[in-house]
Design a protein around this motif. Structure first.
Motif, PDB file in Angstrom:
ATOM      1  N   ASN A 279       0.841  -1.214   0.124  1.00 22.14           N
ATOM      2  CA  ASN A 279       0.037   0.055  -0.024  1.00 22.14           C
ATOM      3  C   ASN A 279       0.903   1.315   0.082  1.00 22.14           C
ATOM      4  N   ASP A 280       1.906   1.266   0.776  1.00 20.27           N
ATOM      5  CA  ASP A 280       2.808   2.245   0.907  1.00 20.27           C
ATOM      6  C   ASP A 280       3.274   2.648  -0.413  1.00 20.27           C
ATOM      7  N   MET A 379      19.731  15.613  -9.578  1.00 20.99           N
ATOM      8  CA  MET A 379      19.368  15.426  -8.096  1.00 20.99           C
ATOM      9  C   MET A 379      18.815  14.146  -7.651  1.00 20.99           C
ATOM     10  N   ASN A 380      19.198  13.427  -6.718  1.00 21.49           N
ATOM     11  CA  ASN A 380      18.937  12.322  -6.385  1.00 21.49           C
ATOM     12  C   ASN A 380      18.218  11.921  -5.085  1.00 21.49           C
ATOM     13  N   ILE A 381      17.085  11.572  -5.069  1.00 27.40           N
ATOM     14  CA  ILE A 381      16.275  11.546  -3.826  1.00 27.40           C
ATOM     15  C   ILE A 381      16.330   9.922  -3.598  1.00 27.40           C
ATOM     16  N   VAL A 382      16.706   9.377  -2.359  1.00 27.55           N
ATOM     17  CA  VAL A 382      16.209   8.106  -2.032  1.00 27.55           C
ATOM     18  C   VAL A 382      15.602   8.196  -0.704  1.00 27.55           C
ATOM     19  N   ILE A 383      14.468   7.464  -0.585  1.00 28.99           N
ATOM     20  CA  ILE A 383      13.516   7.332   0.605  1.00 28.99           C
ATOM     21  C   ILE A 383      13.461   6.133   0.955  1.00 28.99           C
ATOM     22  N   TYR A 434       5.214   6.323   8.940  1.00 30.72           N
ATOM     23  CA  TYR A 434       6.059   7.284   8.254  1.00 30.72           C
ATOM     24  C   TYR A 434       5.599   7.528   6.679  1.00 30.72           C
ATOM     25  N   THR A 435       5.173   6.560   5.920  1.00 28.49           N
ATOM     26  CA  THR A 435       4.768   6.939   4.472  1.00 28.49           C
ATOM     27  C   THR A 435       3.304   7.432   4.683  1.00 28.49           C
ATOM     28  N   GLN A 436       2.699   7.156   5.569  1.00 32.12           N
ATOM     29  CA  GLN A 436       1.398   7.893   5.701  1.00 32.12           C
ATOM     30  C   GLN A 436       1.580   9.363   5.833  1.00 32.12           C
ATOM     31  N   GLU A 437       2.495  10.084   6.590  1.00 27.33           N
ATOM     32  CA  GLU A 437       2.783  11.266   6.862  1.00 27.33           C
ATOM     33  C   GLU A 437       3.537  11.862   5.592  1.00 27.33           C
ATOM     34  N   LEU A 438       4.359  11.009   4.948  1.00 32.31           N
ATOM     35  CA  LEU A 438       5.054  11.358   3.701  1.00 32.31           C
ATOM     36  C   LEU A 438       4.037  11.761   2.542  1.00 32.31           C
ATOM     37  N   VAL A 456       6.941  15.897   8.006  1.00 26.24           N
ATOM     38  CA  VAL A 456       6.748  14.377   8.163  1.00 26.24           C
ATOM     39  C   VAL A 456       7.564  13.873   9.389  1.00 26.24           C
ATOM     40  N   ARG A 457       8.628  14.684   9.843  1.00 24.60           N
ATOM     41  CA  ARG A 457       9.180  14.329  11.225  1.00 24.60           C
ATOM     42  C   ARG A 457       8.476  14.742  12.274  1.00 24.60           C
TER      43      ARG A 457
END
Length: 484
Positions: A279-280, A379-383, A434-438, A456-457
């Motif tokens: 789901n995330d 730009m590289n974004i890693v989550i 975490y993903t809920q708030e992301l 998010v934090r």
């Protein structure tokens, strides 16, 4: 043996605390620099550098920031020493460093060295239009002071061609010169932002910025001058705000955004089935598509499927236009830290012994970040929402829960669901916490990437009763917007 394990645990705890403290100190120093508190930068970064236990991965930036601060406080020889130290560490912003060296030599009346450094700066910054414009603009002032009007005019014209808003950007570095006004205003009309609040002396603009990685035509990490579009003060007319939104949209209109999103839930009973990652991943992919990302989504992936998806992702980033490509990698599922590397666990991982991890799991630093850095992605974004308990406790008893902090990756923003060495629960609702708030934060327009993850934090800490503290590791200066 118990004493040894206790000592190792204490060492790991101290190391994790030191990394966190160094990161906070660095961010605090950068904030002082942006606020032009140069003496504060010098004091803070001098204390950090004098600490033998500080995190050495920040050194190139510590010396660069302190070197620039020394320049602004008039300590030019100290500035040159720090800038040279940063260069010796293979610093990313060589164009900026050479430029500040030229400025120091100019202040020290060393014309020959200054002229040579200006030339070196332009060569080092050749792929960065904003920094190139700044160097041309500043060298024009140098030429004017030395009575070389023809050379000054040529530099002013070049500066205006690279960036019509160079005057405002230069002012942020303490570079002024009235002779540049005409050249800037006569800049070609086909540049990125046609009108900014910076053209009105009664307003102040804030640059819109996108950070480059070292293999693309890179915006400068220390100036934060890449966007070209600016925002007005609260007192500015509403109509101007509409113009600025249009200018920002123009800045990003040709940008190519690619994302690889992976969600692994259907693990074996021995590893442990996870409820939320599928789901995330699906929900994050949906939000990224709404932010103009072309998304490759795979769920319940085997090692071979993850490797093939990564190959396709890398091809997209490599084929993307230089200066106008952004890459994002998101993963939800089991993860494990082993021998200074973080591994993502495919659903077919059959780990019987510790060394099986390196053969059957997917390394983030070596396979994800390294491959993204070899592309045209600026730009590289890693989550990583993978900070769950060790999935192989029977065969890897010496491995703790959670992921480790990765080595600095140039031009990258790395986000973790929780702090290094800590774990996060899978969650009881549709999504993990975490993903809920992301997902919620990604839906909000006008937030920079830092603001997204700060929100998010804040929400994760609040909803977890301060038990889960998210973690970001950034090597970018400036802003990136998911939604404008």
């Amino acid at each position: 043996m118990k004493n040894l394990l206790l000592s190792l645990s204490v060492l790991l705890l101290v190391s994790t605390f030191t990394v966190a403290q160094d990161s906070k100190d660095f961010d605090s120093g950068v904030a002082k620099f942006k606020a032009q508190d140069y003496q504060g930068v010098i004091t803070q970064f001098s204390a950090t550098l004098s600490n033998p236990d500080h995190n050495k991965r920040y050194d190139e930036d510590l010396y660069l920031y302190r070197g620039q601060a020394y320049y602004h406080t008039g300590e030019y020889n100290k500035s040159l020493d720090d800038l040279s130290q940063s260069l010796s560490l293979d610093a990313y912003n060589k164009g900026m460093i050479k430029w500040y060296q030229a400025r120091c030599y100019d202040k020290l009346n060393k014309s020959k060295e200054a002229e040579s450094a200006y030339e070196d700066a332009l060569k080092a910054a050749e792929n960065n239009k904003k920094t190139t414009a700044l160097i041309h603009y500043d060298r024009a002032q140098y030429h004017l002071r030395h009575g070389q009007k023809t050379a000054a005019d040529a530099d002013l014209a070049a500066a205006a061609e690279f960036d019509p808003n160079v005057q405002k950007a230069a002012a942020a570095h303490g570079v002024t010169g009235g002779a540049a006004v005409a050249a800037v205003k006569q800049a070609p009309a086909n540049t990125t932002a046609t009108r900014t609040a910076g053209e009105d002396k009664s307003t102040q603009g804030t640059q819109v910025i996108v950070r480059s990685n070292p293999n693309a035509g890179k915006p400068d990490a220390k100036t934060g001058q890449t966007g070209g579009a600016q925002s007005q003060t609260a007192a500015a007319p509403v109509t101007q705000n509409a113009e600025l939104v249009s200018a920002i949209a123009s800045t990003y209109k040709d940008e190519k955004r690619y994302a690889l999103v992976i969600g692994n839930s259907n693990y074996s009973k021995e590893v442990g089935v996870l409820k939320n990652p599928l789901n995330d991943a699906t929900d994050v992919a949906t939000e990224l598509r709404r932010s103009n990302f072309e998304v490759q989504l795979i769920t319940n992936a085997t090692y071979v499927q993850m490797r093939e998806a990564m190959r396709k992702f890398q091809e997209k980033l490599t084929a993307g236009p230089r200066d106008q490509t952004v890459g994002l990698f998101y993963y939800a599922g089991h993860g494990v830290a082993y021998q200074d590397e973080n591994y993502l666990v495919p659903i077919d991982a059959d780990v019987k012994f510790e060394d099986d991890i390196t053969r059957m799991c997917f390394p983030v630093q070596r396979m994800v970040l390294a491959n993204m850095e070899r592309t045209n992605s600026r730009m590289n974004i890693v989550i990583l929402d993978a900070c769950r308990n060790n999935p192989f406790p029977a065969t890897t008893r010496d491995i703790g829960g959670g992921l480790g902090e990765m080595k600095k990756a140039r031009g990258s923003f790395i986000a973790y669901a929780t702090a290094p060495g800590s774990v996060a629960s899978d969650g009881s609702g549709r999504n993990g916490l975490y993903t809920q708030e992301l997902v919620k934060a990604l839906r909000k327009p006008g937030l920079t990437i830092e603001q997204v993850f700060k929100e998010v934090r804040m929400n994760v800490m609040r909803l977890s009763g301060d038990k889960q503290y998210t973690w970001d590791s950034s090597n970018i200066i400036g802003e990136f917007y998911f939604k404008f």
